[in-house]
Design an enzyme around this catalytic site. Sequence first.
Site, PDB file in Angstrom:
ATOM      1  N   HIS A   1       0.973  -1.155   0.025  1.00  0.00           N
ATOM      2  CA  HIS A   1      -0.431   0.040   0.066  1.00  0.00           C
ATOM      3  C   HIS A   1       0.872   0.865  -0.169  1.00  0.00           C
ATOM      4  CE1 HIS A   1      -3.747   2.231   1.193  1.00  0.00           C
ATOM      5  NE2 HIS A   1      -2.959   2.680   1.198  1.00  0.00           N
TER       6      HIS A   1
ATOM      7  N   HIS B   1       1.011   4.689  -2.013  1.00  0.00           N
ATOM      8  CA  HIS B   1       1.402   6.767  -2.533  1.00  0.00           C
ATOM      9  C   HIS B   1       2.205   6.681  -3.254  1.00  0.00           C
ATOM     10  CE1 HIS B   1      -2.857   6.822  -0.694  1.00  0.00           C
ATOM     11  NE2 HIS B   1      -2.478   5.918  -0.300  1.00  0.00           N
TER      12      HIS B   1
ATOM     13  N   ARG C   1       2.237   9.521  -5.999  1.00  0.00           N
ATOM     14  CA  ARG C   1       1.919  11.234  -6.651  1.00  0.00           C
ATOM     15  C   ARG C   1       2.652  10.422  -7.914  1.00  0.00           C
ATOM     16  NH1 ARG C   1      -1.400  10.891  -1.748  1.00  0.00           N
ATOM     17  NH2 ARG C   1      -0.599  11.839   0.063  1.00  0.00           N
TER      18      ARG C   1
ATOM     19  N   ASN D   1      -5.119   7.660  -5.694  1.00  0.00           N
ATOM     20  CA  ASN D   1      -5.978   8.635  -5.702  1.00  0.00           C
ATOM     21  C   ASN D   1      -5.143  10.070  -6.120  1.00  0.00           C
ATOM     22  OD1 ASN D   1      -4.165   7.655  -3.301  1.00  0.00           O
ATOM     23  ND2 ASN D   1      -4.953   9.289  -2.259  1.00  0.00           N
TER      24      ASN D   1
ATOM     25  N   LYS E   1      -9.180  -0.386  -5.720  1.00  0.00           N
ATOM     26  CA  LYS E   1      -9.015   0.771  -4.820  1.00  0.00           C
ATOM     27  C   LYS E   1     -10.484   1.462  -4.344  1.00  0.00           C
ATOM     28  CE  LYS E   1      -7.796   2.249  -1.090  1.00  0.00           C
ATOM     29  NZ  LYS E   1      -7.102   3.619  -0.532  1.00  0.00           N
TER      30      LYS E   1
ATOM     31  N   HIS F   1     -10.749   1.580   1.525  1.00  0.00           N
ATOM     32  CA  HIS F   1     -10.439   2.010   2.932  1.00  0.00           C
ATOM     33  C   HIS F   1     -11.350   2.096   3.762  1.00  0.00           C
ATOM     34  CE1 HIS F   1      -9.117   6.040   4.982  1.00  0.00           C
ATOM     35  NE2 HIS F   1      -9.806   5.973   5.526  1.00  0.00           N
TER      36      HIS F   1
ATOM     37  N   HIS G   1      -4.582  -0.684   5.178  1.00  0.00           N
ATOM     38  CA  HIS G   1      -3.948   0.081   7.226  1.00  0.00           C
ATOM     39  C   HIS G   1      -5.252  -0.547   8.037  1.00  0.00           C
ATOM     40  CE1 HIS G   1      -6.721   2.679   5.666  1.00  0.00           C
ATOM     41  NE2 HIS G   1      -6.266   2.897   4.490  1.00  0.00           N
TER      42      HIS G   1
ATOM     43  N   ASP H   1       1.451   2.494   3.713  1.00  0.00           N
ATOM     44  CA  ASP H   1       0.384   3.753   3.561  1.00  0.00           C
ATOM     45  C   ASP H   1       1.650   5.305   3.719  1.00  0.00           C
ATOM     46  OD1 ASP H   1      -1.595   5.122   2.765  1.00  0.00           O
ATOM     47  OD2 ASP H   1      -2.677   5.070   4.990  1.00  0.00           O
TER      48      ASP H   1
ATOM     49  N   ALA I   1      -3.839  14.869   5.963  1.00  0.00           N
ATOM     50  CA  ALA I   1      -3.805  13.160   6.011  1.00  0.00           C
ATOM     51  C   ALA I   1      -2.964  12.228   5.439  1.00  0.00           C
ATOM     52  CB  ALA I   1      -4.857  12.836   6.992  1.00  0.00           C
TER      53      ALA I   1
HETATM   54  O1  DOR Z   1      -3.329   9.520   5.936  1.00  0.00           O
HETATM   55  C1  DOR Z   1      -3.310   9.180   4.535  1.00  0.00           C
HETATM   56  N1  DOR Z   1      -2.833  10.020   3.444  1.00  0.00           N
HETATM   57  N2  DOR Z   1      -4.652   8.760   4.476  1.00  0.00           N
HETATM   58  C2  DOR Z   1      -5.241   8.140   3.295  1.00  0.00           C
HETATM   59  O2  DOR Z   1      -6.001   7.124   2.832  1.00  0.00           O
HETATM   60  C3  DOR Z   1      -5.123   9.041   1.986  1.00  0.00           C
HETATM   61  C4  DOR Z   1      -3.410   9.567   2.615  1.00  0.00           C
HETATM   62  C5  DOR Z   1      -3.049  10.179   0.957  1.00  0.00           C
HETATM   63  O3  DOR Z   1      -3.040  10.249   0.194  1.00  0.00           O
HETATM   64  O4  DOR Z   1      -2.498  11.013   1.629  1.00  0.00           O
HETATM   65 ZN    ZN Z   2      -3.727   5.339   1.520  1.00  0.00          ZN
END
Ligand code: DOR
Ligand code: ZN
Length: 336
Positions: free
Chosen positions: A12, A14, A16, A40, A95, A134, A168, A240, A256
Amino acid sequence: MKVVLDSPLDMHLHLRDGDMLKNVVKYSAECFAGAIIMPNLTPPLTTIKEIKAYKKRILDFAGGLEFEPYMTLFFKDSYDYDFLKEAKSFVKAVKLYPSGITTNSEGGVKNFDMDKLRGVFEAMSELGLVLSVHGETDGFVLDREKEFVDIYENIATSFKDLKIVMEHITDRRSAVLLEKYDNIYATVTLHHLLYTVNDLLGGSLKPHLFCKPIVKTPEDKDVLRELALEAHPKVMFGSDSAPHPKEKKECNGVAAGIFSAPVVLPALCELFEKYGKLDNLQKFVSDNAKKIYDIQPPKKEVVLEKDEFLVPNICGNVVPLCAGEKLLWRCSVGSG
Ligand code: DOR
Ligand code: ZN
């Protein structure tokens, strides 16, 4: 002292896009053989064309490092069987985000009426596509994952052939679903193994520990530790790691996400060593995931040496987890 990991996987992640991708991908591509890449982006990944192009950008920026990005599609209840069948060649999972629950999730699911979701879930079951979730409601922040348990149960019982990954997990009350349903699996992050809500806001507020789902209670952390340290066969490591620029983390309205990629394997070694469970790390960071997802990642030996590692204060424009701290282990990559 050394630990040699065979093809570690981050289930999992990210990464970007654009300059941020360029900056962060190396931290994962150096120490992992592959990772499940979250969709995302802005806008989220909903077409095969976008996914193929994004994968190419990841590989280009990884600059020849041996690293397999396992791509995911952003869940929409409008996908039809033929589309998902084609997508299956390019993605490992779909997802699902409840709408508006976290970063860039506005286009997610608004209504968990199973009749609306049936078509996609049935197609995914037939095609063997994993449903990655999620699992949070918009209720009281410490109960959001617990309030999603009914939805997990509803999906698990209505679609018995669908493989569901609770992403997560943070709450002891969702962890019990692993024993209750054959088709439910989970990822666990590093930060939910290390921190509780006390670390986030019990003293001074720590914006770099703010993520979704929020870190929880000591009891929750203990349940997660047990799952990870025993390498429960239905549980996989998923960092994550979610980078945001420093100015989006040190401001009013903090984004977040915790950027843990530069420290995950050293910090996991430290934790597993502390509890005498280093022998279980291979399963937690690779073997379980290979079985659950039925994947054969590139062969890559990652060596962790017991040697002081001073975590940088900043990686480009992103503050990493444990910034400025000394960890007991460091990562070095062997030949594959
Ligand atoms: O803390 C998080 N950040 N939780 C998520 O589910 C998404 C992630 C983000 O893409 O920044
Ligand atoms: Zn995530």
